[in-house]
Scaffold this active site. Structure first.
Site, short mmCIF file in Angstrom:
data_model
loop_
_atom_site.label_atom_id
_atom_site.label_comp_id
_atom_site.label_asym_id
_atom_site.label_seq_id
_atom_site.Cartn_x
_atom_site.Cartn_y
_atom_site.Cartn_z
N HIS A 40 0.88 -1.19 0.00
CA HIS A 40 0.00 0.00 0.00
C HIS A 40 0.91 1.23 0.00
CE1 HIS A 40 -3.48 2.41 0.54
NE2 HIS A 40 -3.77 2.19 1.80
N HIS A 42 -2.23 -2.17 -9.90
CA HIS A 42 -3.27 -1.63 -9.04
C HIS A 42 -4.48 -2.54 -9.07
CE1 HIS A 42 -6.04 1.23 -7.18
NE2 HIS A 42 -4.95 1.78 -6.70
N ASP A 72 2.26 5.67 -6.30
CA ASP A 72 3.50 5.66 -5.53
C ASP A 72 4.75 5.77 -6.40
OD1 ASP A 72 2.58 5.51 -2.89
OD2 ASP A 72 2.09 3.38 -3.14
#
Ligand code: ACO
Length: 380
Positions: A221, A266, A317
């Site tokens: 995450h 994702h 990210d």
């Protein structure tokens, strides 16, 4: 008797929300109906936090009073101040965030109330406090204290000021503010789900945020942004003369070993993550300003290879890592920085959960043995 579970709850609709929406095939993200592409670069983080927490875009007066709440909430409180040196000396950044938010809850005047007005006030205070917790932790581990905030600066610029001791350029502040906007909310991601599960027991907002921080910490995450930077740095150090070429080899080797490449893939997006589009552009711009675009070029090469080899796109990210790096933020604070912006979303989800609550308690599929006979200890 439960049906077969969806592993990882994939495709399960776990809650109703008016906060954000994703179309993973089209690659679009909305906050309360506003396309992220419209908000990035034109709405400030404070406006977006207000939108999420209070349900509509702030008018000028509402924004002024929300900004005043943020300024007033930018305080550590006595328990955090007392414990900060020990926490900074013994806990890694995300462990420390978990501890410090918990400690901060003790001093919140609304800590014992889940009423809507109390939750709204706590949401603003938690949003105001988180950047200060990150910066104060960083200062404390270096034996210092954060410099005071400047009243004329927004939340993003003040964080960079706290980190560096001097105000950022207007463009740096704008870029960082856009990063905070892009990370503010994202439907039923793991940390938000954790926050909602906690809130749905009628536990309080600080407890829900602590659950969320512990969940964001994991490398699948929020922790991925730090891992992206570590991967780029490691590869660069092994091949300083041809880092982009080394990316090619290293990524293919890692994939051949069955390893995941952090910052890619994702659960929901099957195409480009719309947040990555902005982060890529900002990373390129900051690389030019820095006069050393090595990490940016390496990142571009990495996305080409991962797309060609696995058909996977960068997630939020991936380019956030180099943006934060170029802004001078230490790598181990990347995930705490994520928590600063997601605080807007977490707290808004707690408000939403408490406003229309039912305990979140799914079923499980039992896969163990049945009908065994218990043998007393002295006969085993
Ligand atoms: N690198 C290589 N392969 C990958 C990656 C990756 N980053 N992501 C997924 N895959 C592969 C898996 O190995 C798997 O392959 P298989 O079917 O051959 O076994 C397939 O794609 C499906 O992967 P899952 O892990 O089952 O997908 P899931 O939807 O559960 O996970 C996740 C999504 C966790 C984001 C995953 O893509 C991942 O681990 N990415 C790397 C970590 C990361 O960047 N996390 C940040 C996500 S964004 C955020 O949370 C803010």
């Amino acid at each position: 008797m439960a049906d077969k579970p969806s592993k990882g709850l994939a495709d399960i609709i776990a809650a109703s929300t008016a906060l954000s929406d994703i179309d993973g095939r089209a690659g679009v993200l909305f906050y309360r109906g506003y396309d992220i592409h419209q908000l990035a670069g034109s709405a400030t983080f404070e406006e977006v936090a207000y939108l999420l927490q209070r349900g509509h875009p702030p008018g000028p007066g509402e924004l002024a009073s929300y900004s005043a709440e943020i300024a007033a909430g930018r305080t550590l409180g006595s328990l955090v101040s007392a414990c900060l040196p020990d926490v900074a000396g013994s806990q890694s950044p995300m462990e420390a965030m978990r501890s410090l938010v918990s400690l901060a809850g003790a001093g919140d005047p609304d800590k014992d109330s889940n009423a809507a007005a109390a939750n709204t006030r706590k949401a603003a205070r938690l949003t105001a406090q988180q950047p200060l917790l990150v910066a104060a932790y960083h200062a404390a581990r270096n034996g210092g204290k954060v410099c005071p905030a400047e009243p004329g600066l927004g939340l993003a610029a003040n964080f960079l000021l706290h980190m560096r001791g001097t105000p950022p350029s207007a463009r740096e502040a704008e870029i960082f503010d856009t990063c905070l906007v892009l990370h503010a909310d994202h439907t039923m991601n793991a940390s938000t789900f954790a926050a909602r599960v906690c809130a749905a027991t009628l536990s309080d907002m600080h407890s829900a945020v602590v659950a969320a921080i512990g969940t964001l910490k994991g490398p699948l995450h929020g922790g991925a942004n730090e891992q992206v930077m570590r991967t780029l740095t490691d590869i660069r150090s092994t091949a300083p003369d041809d880092p982009a070429g080394a990316v090619d080899r290293e990524v293919r080797d890692r994939l051949a070993r069955g390893e995941k490449i952090m910052g890619f893939g994702h659960r929901v997006y099957k195409t480009e993550d719309p947040r990555a589009t902005h982060l890529r552009q900002m990373s390129g711009e900051l690389a030019q300003t820095a006069g050393d675009d090595t990490f940016y070029r390496m990142s571009r090469r990495m996305e080409e290879v991962v797309l060609a080899e696995k058909g996977l796109y960068p997630n939020v990210d991936f380019f956030a890592a180099t943006v934060y790096h170029y802004l001078g933020i230490p790598t181990d604070l990347f995930t705490p920085v994520f928590s600063m912006s997601r605080m807007a979303g977490w707290t808004a989800h707690v408000i939403e959960q408490h406003a229309d609550n039912r305990l979140i308690r799914p079923d499980s599929e039992y896969i163990g043995e049945r009908g065994l006979s218990w043998i007393p200890l002295d006969q085993r």
